[in-house]
Design an enzyme around this catalytic site. Structure first.
Site, PDB file in Angstrom:
ATOM      1  N   HIS A  17       0.805  -1.228   0.000  1.00  0.00           N
ATOM      2  CA  HIS A  17       0.000   0.000   0.000  1.00  0.00           C
ATOM      3  C   HIS A  17       0.832   1.270   0.000  1.00  0.00           C
ATOM      4  O   HIS A  17       0.263   2.362   0.146  1.00  0.00           O
ATOM      5  CB  HIS A  17      -0.930   0.041   1.208  1.00  0.00           C
ATOM      6  N   LYS A  62      -7.771  14.088   4.970  1.00  0.00           N
ATOM      7  CA  LYS A  62      -6.947  12.878   4.957  1.00  0.00           C
ATOM      8  C   LYS A  62      -5.938  13.006   6.081  1.00  0.00           C
ATOM      9  O   LYS A  62      -5.796  14.081   6.661  1.00  0.00           O
ATOM     10  CB  LYS A  62      -6.234  12.692   3.613  1.00  0.00           C
ATOM     11  N   ARG A  63      -5.229  11.919   6.380  1.00  0.00           N
ATOM     12  CA  ARG A  63      -4.170  12.017   7.376  1.00  0.00           C
ATOM     13  C   ARG A  63      -3.222  13.149   7.007  1.00  0.00           C
ATOM     14  O   ARG A  63      -2.947  13.393   5.832  1.00  0.00           O
ATOM     15  CB  ARG A  63      -3.390  10.696   7.448  1.00  0.00           C
ATOM     16  N   LYS A  67       1.401  14.265   1.453  1.00  0.00           N
ATOM     17  CA  LYS A  67       0.045  14.616   0.979  1.00  0.00           C
ATOM     18  C   LYS A  67      -0.097  16.120   0.760  1.00  0.00           C
ATOM     19  O   LYS A  67      -1.090  16.583   0.189  1.00  0.00           O
ATOM     20  CB  LYS A  67      -1.006  14.121   1.975  1.00  0.00           C
ATOM     21  N   THR A  80      -8.384   6.817  -1.869  1.00  0.00           N
ATOM     22  CA  THR A  80      -9.722   6.281  -2.069  1.00  0.00           C
ATOM     23  C   THR A  80     -10.774   7.359  -1.837  1.00  0.00           C
ATOM     24  O   THR A  80     -11.888   7.254  -2.364  1.00  0.00           O
ATOM     25  CB  THR A  80      -9.988   5.077  -1.149  1.00  0.00           C
ATOM     26  N   LYS A 127     -14.541   8.737  -3.644  1.00  0.00           N
ATOM     27  CA  LYS A 127     -15.787   9.052  -2.928  1.00  0.00           C
ATOM     28  C   LYS A 127     -16.311  10.419  -3.341  1.00  0.00           C
ATOM     29  O   LYS A 127     -17.514  10.596  -3.568  1.00  0.00           O
ATOM     30  CB  LYS A 127     -15.548   8.995  -1.414  1.00  0.00           C
TER      31      LYS A 127
END
Ligand code: 26W
Length: 871
Positions: free
Chosen positions: A406, A601-602, A607, A712, A716
């Site tokens: 992952h 998100k985290r 990111k 992911t 959504k």
């Protein structure tokens, strides 16, 4: 701590089955030889007297009241919302149990090959709404609780999230369970029943993240079934003595023994009776406490070992993408894999087949490297307990396991110090060395005189201390290895596992692009949109929620003005729902006549929430410099952030602090507050995502190219008609392929450029003022104290000024340009709504049903096992 049990009996203790009987009149019956006889055709006999589903309002209200009075021991005249939630949950649970029993009996009867999904994380969120929807009974329950004087919304709000995960990997596991059950596949999940889930995030007045425990089990959990009768022993420490008989076997004895106790969570499929199982293990001391110490008055010592056993499943580790090397985490991993394997092997043994057929009946999916100890553990069981030779055992192992990677971030690749494994799991360290020896011999045969290759591929990384590379072990011990989006799977094969592709051949490596369940992430979180889709497609939602490609039927309606108006009105009401949520939970007033821009998100440097907040500051400075007339022509924007930072991740926490303090200044500035608002919503969770996602116009997925394996939440947002602003990374690429590049906003450098850019930063640095003046200006404003003491943020700003590993200085200008394109596009309202509709219409590929069927068909080789409809 020392054991009094003969080591020779360990592992065999659980084989003695309890004496069980069939209720008279209920098949299966046993014939003269003691063999189980299942009914052929006539299922009436064993179904007779079995409880059926409550499918009408009167029976629902009846079971509800029954549970109030009996299970909850409360009175019908003074029930609060929490009590009503518990009663509703218990009533729904009764229904789930009917299907769960049928499903498990059906599996036992048909004895198919099964798949097991081993994951340290399952981010389930809330269950009640999902269970009612999957059972097809939501309307009935809405009516039933209303008849009793309650509202379903109030009841649903009582439920605490089951937050047994950090982020993407954990939520993916939850979506896959939903899809497995919905596709009637015999799949069980195995995980840990943490007493505390992911920490609760609080934000201090200064803007710092504070962590509080998440005691989610404090109000009884109606969704779990304690299986105190299903338990296994797990050993730690002690010593492993080789039996010098040339067999390679060892006798592992002594040390600490703890018990793993099963808790089962029912996983209902959508619009099918199939209800699968998620089995979570709790650790318990094998003996309550040490009676000798207790009698001698040494109470502390008496409970010490029992505390240390219970500690194993007490808390979920809150770090993702960083490996810590902590002993307790290693114990969690072994405890969970050892208990799960014992359970899987026991189920297989009930079939009475030779052990060599194990891979024909069990496929075990490893969710990242966290369960990799299952590989040496199965070797240990096969060799030491089952007396198999090494080759036969290795054959079984390498046909049983499948490994999903992952992440390719180097800091996230698990490595365990050899001395730690030697101490905690001495027998496993021997086995790992043995695996390594045979493996490297084979490599050397294929690539003679290539010592570099041997040291690159070894399971053991040299150093002080030596470390075991878990990704290498997972790879060589598995039948197949996959990544989670096309680009990511390519990167796995060309970077971290390149040597393994060369050695084992490329056919072992593959891709399964992630997916999301449209039941939770559309029907449940956005019921109005779901209803509009059913109406427009003239299809029952049962149909398109199970074949998401049907959404393509929406495409022509993008041209239909009336449909567009309905579509936009739903987005608007979802914004109002979010604004209402923020008002009632945080007391803040959010305007709803603006574009909603969301990044949730985290928190992680890769990111690039930092890029987003620096972009927000840039926008603020630009707005400040405008005249009132100029400002009035701009696009109103509300920016939302949410996400947790690992408690020890200093830079990520500093980013949160910056966001909170920028929000404070911007939201209070009379010049700009009508045009730009900023919110950091604390304590991000699955439930919060369910409110945020349907309200979003644009969401940000802006990782440095090549770093986000898939993502992911991008799926959504797009499924709910939100557009995507992102880099050419992970599943963003495949989303753009589906919905068309004209419907996404891409920016930034591409993956192949990243390495060169990093090289430039190191060896030919260009001062930021020269390279990216707009960004330099933003950083200076922060330093100068526009958002409070600038000194506080220096360490964060310096990650950009010096080194800039995540390439903010390279991507900032194109990011700002992309934001401008988003503004321009949004101002053309009708065109924007068309893009929104087309995006939803083309998201069919990203259903987790598609993903799980790929695993089932191409990897596990399992088939659907439908439950016969009850007669
Ligand atoms: C050992 C510490 C640790 C813990 C968790 C390392 C790595 C992890 C996970 C693998 C991190 C994770 O959640 N990865 C995410 O997995 C998602 C599901 O495949 C992807 O969509 C995300 O891109 C990826 O970051």
């Amino acid at each position: 701590m020392t054991s009094t049990i003969d080591p020779a009996t360990i592992g065999k203790a659980n084989r003695a089955r309890r004496h069980v009987r069939t209720l008279t009149g209920y098949l299966p019956e046993t014939d003269a030889s003691g063999k189980e006889q299942w009914p052929k055709g006539d299922e009436k006999v064993w179904r007779a007297g079995t409880r059926g589903l409550d499918t009408d309002v009167p029976s629902i209200t009846k079971t509800f009241v029954n549970h109030v009075q009996t299970s909850l021991a409360r009175q019908a005249y003074n029930l609060d919302n929490l009590g009503a939630y518990q009663a509703a949950a218990l009533s729904v649970r009764d229904n789930l149990l009917v299907n769960w029993n049928e499903t498990q009996m059906n599996y036992t009867r048909k004895a198919p090959k099964r798949a097991y999904y081993l994951s340290l994380e399952f981010l389930m969120g809330r269950t009640l709404d999902n269970a009612m929807l999957n059972l097809g009974l939501k309307d009935k329950y809405v009516e039933g609780v209303k008849k009793l004087g309650f509202s379903i919304e109030d009841i649903l709000e009582q439920e605490r999230d089951a937050a047994l995960g950090n982020g993407g990997l954990g939520r993916l596991a939850a979506c896959y369970l939903d899809s497995s059950a919905s596709q009637e596949l015999p799949v069980w999940g195995y995980g840990l029943r943490y007493k505390y889930g992911i920490f609760q995030q609080l934000i201090s007045p200064e803007g710092n993240q504070l962590e509080a425990p998440d005691p989610w089990l404090d109000n009884q959990n109606p969704w779990e079934l304690p299986r105190l009768d299903v338990s296994y022993e797990v050993r730690f420490y002690g010593s492993a003595d080789r039996l010098n008989d040339g067999s390679g076997r060892s006798n592992w004895h002594g040390g600490q023994e703890v018990l793993a106790v099963a808790y089962d969570v029912m996983i209902p499929g959508y619009n099918t009776p199939t209800t699968n199982n998620l089995r979570l293990w709790e650790s318990k001391p094998k003996r309550g406490f040490d009676l000798n110490s207790f009698n001698a008055g040494d109470y502390e010592h008496a409970v010490e070992s029992s505390n240390s056993a219970a500690a194993i499943t007490s808390v979920l580790y809150p770090n993702d993408h960083t490996s810590f090397g902590k002993e307790l985490r290693l114990k969690q991993q072994y405890f969970w894999t050892a208990a799960s394997l014992q359970d899987i092997i026991r189920r297989f043994k009930n079939l009475g087949k030779p052990i060599t057929e194990f891979p024909d009946y069990a496929a075990i999916q490893l969710n990242d490297t966290h369960p990799t100890l299952a590989i040496p553990e199965l070797m240990r069981v096969l060799i030491d307990d089952e007396d198999l030779d090494w080759g036969t055992a290795w054959q079984i192992v390498t046909n049983t396991f499948f490994y999903t990677n992952h992440t390719v971030l180097p800091e996230a690749l698990e490595k365990w110090p050899v001395p730690l494994i030697e101490h905690v799991l001495p027998r496993h360290m021997q086995i790992i060395y043995d695996i390594n020896l045979f493996f490297l011999q084979a490599v050397e045969k294929k690539f003679p005189d290539d010592r570099d290759r041997l040291s690159r591929m070894s399971l053991i990384e040299e150093g002080q201390p030596k470390q075991v590379r878990m990704a290498h072990l997972a790879c060589i011990g598995s039948r197949k290895v996959n990544g989670v989006a096309e680009l990511h799977s390519d990167l796995v094969q060309t970077t971290i596992l390149k040597d393994f592709v060369e050695f084992e051949g490329v056919s072992k490596f593959g891709n399964v692009t992630n997916g999301i369940t449209p039941r939770r992430w559309l029907d449940q979180c956005n019921p109005e949109l779901s209803a509009l889709i059913s109406k427009t497609l003239k299809l029952d939602k049962n149909v398109w929620l199970k074949d998401l490609t049907k959404l393509e039927g929406l495409l022509p309606f993008a041209e239909d003005k009336k449909f567009r108006t309905e579509w936009a009105a739903i987005k608007q009401r979802n914004k109002e729902r979010l604004a209402h949520h923020v008002q009632t939970t945080l007391g803040l007033t959010v305007r709803t006549d603006a574009m909603y821009d969301v990044q949730i998100k985290r928190l992680h440097e890769y990111k690039r929430q930092t890029l987003n907040i620096l972009g927000v500051i840039h926008r603020y400075l630009t707005l400040k410099a405008m005249t009132t007339a100029e400002r009035a022509k701009t696009n109103r924007r509300v920016v939302f952030f949410a996400g947790k930072a690992a408690p020890a991740y200093y830079i990520a926490k500093l980013t949160i602090r910056l966001i909170v303090n920028v929000a404070r200044v911007i939201n209070a500035d009379p010049d700009t507050k009508d045009f730009l608002q900023l919110y950091f919503l604390p304590d991000y969770s699955v439930s919060l995502a369910e409110v945020l996602i349907p309200a979003s116009d644009i969401s940000q997925h802006i990782s440095t190219a090549g770093t986000e394996a898939s993502g992911t939440s991008n799926m959504k947002f797009c499924l709910n008609g939100g557009l995507l602003l992102g880099t050419v990374d992970g599943a963003n690429i495949e989303i753009a392929e589906e919905v068309g590049e004209s419907n996404v906003f891409f920016f930034g450098h591409l993956t192949p450029a990243v390495e060169d850019l990093r090289h430039q930063h190191l060896y030919h640095p260009v001062p930021i003022e020269e390279k990216c003046p707009a960004l330099a200006n933003v950083l200076n404003e922060v330093s100068k104290g526009l958002f409070g003491d600038g000194g506080v943020y220096e360490p964060l700003l310096n990650t950009v000024r010096h080194g800039d590993y995540y390439l903010l200085t390279d991507d900032f200008d194109s990011y700002i340009a992309a934001l401008a394109m988003v503004d321009e596009a949004y101002l053309d309202t009708e065109e924007w709504i068309k893009k929104s509709i087309r995006t939803t219409a083309k998201m069919g590929k990203f259903s987790s049903d598609r993903a799980i069927l790929e695993y089932a068909e191409s990897y596990w080789n399992i088939e659907a096992i439908p439950v016969a409809a009850a007669k």
